[in-house]
Design a protein around this motif. Structure first.
Motif, PDB file in Angstrom:
ATOM      1  N   ASP A  21       0.826  -1.217   0.000  1.00 27.67           N
ATOM      2  CA  ASP A  21       0.000   0.000   0.000  1.00 27.67           C
ATOM      3  C   ASP A  21       0.854   1.259   0.000  1.00 27.67           C
ATOM      4  O   ASP A  21       0.458   2.292  -0.507  1.00 27.67           O
ATOM      5  N   LYS A  22       2.050   1.165   0.594  1.00 30.52           N
ATOM      6  CA  LYS A  22       2.980   2.284   0.650  1.00 30.52           C
ATOM      7  C   LYS A  22       4.348   1.763   0.232  1.00 30.52           C
ATOM      8  O   LYS A  22       4.849   0.811   0.811  1.00 30.52           O
ATOM      9  N   VAL A  23       4.938   2.378  -0.813  1.00 27.18           N
ATOM     10  CA  VAL A  23       6.216   1.935  -1.344  1.00 27.18           C
ATOM     11  C   VAL A  23       7.200   3.099  -1.260  1.00 27.18           C
ATOM     12  O   VAL A  23       6.964   4.164  -1.821  1.00 27.18           O
ATOM     13  N   ALA A  24       8.306   2.894  -0.537  1.00 25.61           N
ATOM     14  CA  ALA A  24       9.342   3.925  -0.400  1.00 25.61           C
ATOM     15  C   ALA A  24      10.337   3.799  -1.545  1.00 25.61           C
ATOM     16  O   ALA A  24      10.732   2.701  -1.933  1.00 25.61           O
ATOM     17  N   VAL A  25      10.742   4.977  -2.092  1.00 22.00           N
ATOM     18  CA  VAL A  25      11.709   5.029  -3.190  1.00 22.00           C
ATOM     19  C   VAL A  25      12.885   5.879  -2.740  1.00 22.00           C
ATOM     20  O   VAL A  25      12.694   6.984  -2.220  1.00 22.00           O
ATOM     21  N   GLY A  26      14.107   5.381  -2.931  1.00 18.58           N
ATOM     22  CA  GLY A  26      15.282   6.159  -2.557  1.00 18.58           C
ATOM     23  C   GLY A  26      16.572   5.391  -2.752  1.00 18.58           C
ATOM     24  O   GLY A  26      16.583   4.277  -3.277  1.00 18.58           O
ATOM     25  N   ARG A  27      17.667   6.004  -2.324  1.00 18.60           N
ATOM     26  CA  ARG A  27      18.991   5.440  -2.512  1.00 18.60           C
ATOM     27  C   ARG A  27      19.393   4.447  -1.413  1.00 18.60           C
ATOM     28  O   ARG A  27      20.212   3.562  -1.637  1.00 18.60           O
ATOM     29  N   LEU A  28      18.822   4.579  -0.214  1.00 21.00           N
ATOM     30  CA  LEU A  28      19.223   3.725   0.912  1.00 21.00           C
ATOM     31  C   LEU A  28      18.598   2.325   0.812  1.00 21.00           C
ATOM     32  O   LEU A  28      17.517   2.149   0.249  1.00 21.00           O
ATOM     33  N   HIS A  32      11.815   0.305  -0.361  1.00 20.09           N
ATOM     34  CA  HIS A  32      11.262  -0.813  -1.130  1.00 20.09           C
ATOM     35  C   HIS A  32      11.870  -0.834  -2.529  1.00 20.09           C
ATOM     36  O   HIS A  32      12.191  -1.896  -3.060  1.00 20.09           O
ATOM     37  N   ILE A  33      11.950   0.355  -3.130  1.00 23.68           N
ATOM     38  CA  ILE A  33      12.590   0.485  -4.437  1.00 23.68           C
ATOM     39  C   ILE A  33      13.890   1.240  -4.219  1.00 23.68           C
ATOM     40  O   ILE A  33      13.879   2.437  -3.907  1.00 23.68           O
ATOM     41  N   ARG A  34      14.994   0.526  -4.351  1.00 26.65           N
ATOM     42  CA  ARG A  34      16.308   1.137  -4.137  1.00 26.65           C
ATOM     43  C   ARG A  34      16.899   1.481  -5.498  1.00 26.65           C
ATOM     44  O   ARG A  34      17.101   0.603  -6.341  1.00 26.65           O
ATOM     45  N   LEU A  35      17.158   2.780  -5.703  1.00 23.72           N
ATOM     46  CA  LEU A  35      17.749   3.261  -6.947  1.00 23.72           C
ATOM     47  C   LEU A  35      19.125   3.833  -6.607  1.00 23.72           C
ATOM     48  O   LEU A  35      19.227   4.921  -6.032  1.00 23.72           O
ATOM     49  N   GLU A  36      20.160   3.084  -6.955  1.00 25.63           N
ATOM     50  CA  GLU A  36      21.526   3.478  -6.604  1.00 25.63           C
ATOM     51  C   GLU A  36      22.064   4.457  -7.647  1.00 25.63           C
ATOM     52  O   GLU A  36      22.720   4.062  -8.603  1.00 25.63           O
ATOM     53  N   ASP A  37      21.740   5.726  -7.451  1.00 26.80           N
ATOM     54  CA  ASP A  37      22.185   6.795  -8.344  1.00 26.80           C
ATOM     55  C   ASP A  37      22.415   8.031  -7.493  1.00 26.80           C
ATOM     56  O   ASP A  37      21.635   8.312  -6.582  1.00 26.80           O
ATOM     57  N   LYS A  38      23.466   8.775  -7.777  1.00 24.65           N
ATOM     58  CA  LYS A  38      23.794   9.954  -6.964  1.00 24.65           C
ATOM     59  C   LYS A  38      22.732  11.037  -7.046  1.00 24.65           C
ATOM     60  O   LYS A  38      22.646  11.885  -6.171  1.00 24.65           O
ATOM     61  N   ALA A  39      21.919  11.037  -8.084  1.00 27.31           N
ATOM     62  CA  ALA A  39      20.866  12.048  -8.236  1.00 27.31           C
ATOM     63  C   ALA A  39      19.616  11.714  -7.421  1.00 27.31           C
ATOM     64  O   ALA A  39      18.692  12.512  -7.328  1.00 27.31           O
ATOM     65  N   SER A  41      17.750  10.991  -3.884  1.00 25.33           N
ATOM     66  CA  SER A  41      17.891  11.278  -2.452  1.00 25.33           C
ATOM     67  C   SER A  41      17.758   9.988  -1.647  1.00 25.33           C
ATOM     68  O   SER A  41      17.206   8.992  -2.134  1.00 25.33           O
ATOM     69  N   SER A  42      18.238  10.032  -0.406  1.00 23.84           N
ATOM     70  CA  SER A  42      18.162   8.860   0.475  1.00 23.84           C
ATOM     71  C   SER A  42      16.730   8.360   0.604  1.00 23.84           C
ATOM     72  O   SER A  42      16.452   7.168   0.508  1.00 23.84           O
ATOM     73  N   HIS A  43      15.810   9.265   0.863  1.00 24.51           N
ATOM     74  CA  HIS A  43      14.369   8.984   0.903  1.00 24.51           C
ATOM     75  C   HIS A  43      13.739   9.947  -0.090  1.00 24.51           C
ATOM     76  O   HIS A  43      13.349  11.057   0.254  1.00 24.51           O
TER      77      HIS A  43
END
Length: 172
Positions: A21-28, A32-39, A41-43
């Motif tokens: 129901d709630k999906v977190a997107v970020g670098r850390l 839930h969705i981890r996108l390893e890119d410098k552009a 943000s952590s959250h």
């Protein structure tokens, strides 16, 4: 099942199934969705389920969240939308695939015209300023005097010509 598919070259084709129901997107790693890119943000953002589709909400990220190229704070996703987190583009695929764009909300502002009759003459406000590229044609007295002078001069020239022609005709 709704999903996000990365379309950017760095991670092209990577698919994220959306089932929470709630999906977190970020670098850390805790997202839930981890996108390893410098552009990214952590959250960076959150996705919230609304019926069969999701709503994306930016979490004050440095490089922002965009939907179809427009930077958003919060936006309901429709089937086929391109969602950009930082520099990474992902395409949203809805479960229904027939999601419709919601109608824009109607403005609730009203104007009371009961004090006006249909033939009433109203005056323009004191702060009114015309933005027309054409200047208003008013009476320009110096231009009018000049026109009258040319008309009089032409009339005098016509009378003199008539006198000269009658004088020449009478001499012969």
């Amino acid at each position: 099942m709704p999903k996000l598919v990365v379309t950017s070259e760095e991670m092209k084709g990577r698919t994220f199934e959306l089932f929470e129901d709630k999906v977190a997107v970020g670098r850390l790693p805790e997202n839930h969705i981890r996108l390893e890119d410098k552009a990214i943000s952590s959250h960076h953002a959150e996705l919230h389920r609304k019926g069969e589709d999701y709503l994306v909400r930016d979490l004050n990220s440095t490089n922002g969240t965009r939907v179809n190229g427009q930077r958003v704070v919060e936006q309901r996703l429709m089937h086929g939308d391109t969602v950009s987190f930082g520099h990474l583009d992902l395409q949203y695929f809805s479960a229904s695939k027939t999601s419709q764009q919601p109608l824009p909300e109607m403005s609730k502002k009203t104007v009371d015209l009961s004090g006006f009759s249909s033939g009433a003459i109203t005056q323009k406000p004191a702060t009114y300023k015309s933005v027309s590229p054409f200047q208003r044609r008013g009476r320009n007295t110096s231009k009018l005097v000049l026109q009258i002078a040319f008309f009089a001069l032409g009339l005098v020239a016509l009378v003199l010509l008539a006198v000269f022609i009658t004088h020449i005709a009478g001499v012969q």
